[in-house]
Design an enzyme around this catalytic site. Structure first.
Site, mmCIF file in Angstrom:
data_model
loop_
_atom_site.group_PDB
_atom_site.id
_atom_site.type_symbol
_atom_site.label_atom_id
_atom_site.label_comp_id
_atom_site.label_asym_id
_atom_site.label_seq_id
_atom_site.Cartn_x
_atom_site.Cartn_y
_atom_site.Cartn_z
ATOM 1 N N HIS A 33 0.841 -1.189 0.000
ATOM 2 C CA HIS A 33 0.000 0.000 0.000
ATOM 3 C C HIS A 33 0.881 1.245 0.000
ATOM 4 O O HIS A 33 2.084 1.170 0.196
ATOM 5 C CB HIS A 33 -0.837 0.067 1.286
ATOM 6 C CG HIS A 33 -1.705 -1.099 1.563
ATOM 7 N ND1 HIS A 33 -3.049 -1.107 1.280
ATOM 8 C CD2 HIS A 33 -1.443 -2.300 2.157
ATOM 9 C CE1 HIS A 33 -3.579 -2.254 1.676
ATOM 10 N NE2 HIS A 33 -2.634 -2.993 2.209
ATOM 11 N N GLU A 115 2.362 -0.809 4.471
ATOM 12 C CA GLU A 115 2.169 0.552 3.982
ATOM 13 C C GLU A 115 3.532 1.193 3.758
ATOM 14 O O GLU A 115 4.421 1.092 4.609
ATOM 15 C CB GLU A 115 1.403 1.406 5.002
ATOM 16 C CG GLU A 115 0.004 0.952 5.286
ATOM 17 C CD GLU A 115 -1.027 1.483 4.297
ATOM 18 O OE1 GLU A 115 -0.642 2.173 3.327
ATOM 19 O OE2 GLU A 115 -2.213 1.202 4.502
ATOM 20 N N HIS A 154 -2.364 -2.978 -3.490
ATOM 21 C CA HIS A 154 -3.749 -2.819 -3.058
ATOM 22 C C HIS A 154 -4.666 -2.680 -4.270
ATOM 23 O O HIS A 154 -5.776 -3.208 -4.297
ATOM 24 C CB HIS A 154 -3.847 -1.609 -2.134
ATOM 25 C CG HIS A 154 -5.082 -1.552 -1.310
ATOM 26 N ND1 HIS A 154 -5.390 -0.459 -0.547
ATOM 27 C CD2 HIS A 154 -6.094 -2.430 -1.104
ATOM 28 C CE1 HIS A 154 -6.534 -0.673 0.092
ATOM 29 N NE2 HIS A 154 -6.980 -1.862 -0.240
#
Length: 179
Positions: A33, A115, A154
């Site tokens: 992500h 992330e 994602h």
């Protein structure tokens, strides 16, 4: 480097936004992500605050719409390469939302979410690629069902809904260094 499903030598900020995986569920997918809070701005405490349900809605106009979200990821890799772990890998982080991989829905059940501090319209840093490749190698060694073809963005599992890690993420560079 992994002990009790936590990375050693990284900052730990435990998120309440996680749950148990289904019994017997094998970790078999890695989802990449990007995140920046506020959008396009880096540094600061806001990602930690979002993942721990402490984001003040009045601290920035963008926060008013997201402060009530209950989301998390297993890891965040900051622009300087620093890693923060929010959820142990054996638990389900709430990172993918409505998602599907190879006809299987609810990817949170069987994935790890990482992330990268960044956004769709800026390149990521050398430090981020280095740390992401290192972490990916460790994850594959501990969770061997993650491998070639089971590392996705994602946007791959939530097409039309999500765009991250975005067009500036160099998949060739990343995968060449970790597989």
């Amino acid at each position: 480097m992994i002990a009790d499903h936590w990375l050693a030598d990284v900052t730990q900020v435990q998120s309440p936004n996680c749950s148990d995986r289904p019994a017997g569920e094998e970790i078999s997918l890695l989802v990449i992500h990007n995140i920046s809070l506020p959008p396009g701005e880096f540094g600061g405490p806001w990602i930690d605050k979002l993942f721990t349900n402490e984001l003040p809605p009045d601290a920035h106009p963008y926060f008013a719409d997201i402060a009530a979200l209950r989301v998390s990821a297993h890891l965040l890799i900051r622009r300087d390469g620093a890693i923060i772990q929010y959820v142990p890998f054996n638990r389900k982080a709430w990172h993918a939302g409505q998602s599907c991989f190879e006809t299987r829905e609810n990817c949170n059940e069987f994935s790890i979410g990482i992330e990268l501090e960044g956004c769709d319209d800026q390149p990521f840093t050398d430090e981020q690629y280095d740390r992401l490749a290192t972490v990916t190698r460790y994850l594959i060694s501990h969770y061997p069902a993650i491998g070639s073809g089971r590392i996705v963005g994602h946007s791959d599992i939530a097409p039309g809904r999500k765009t991250d890690p975005g067009p500036h993420f160099d998949w060739t560079r990343y995968l060449a260094n970790c597989l």
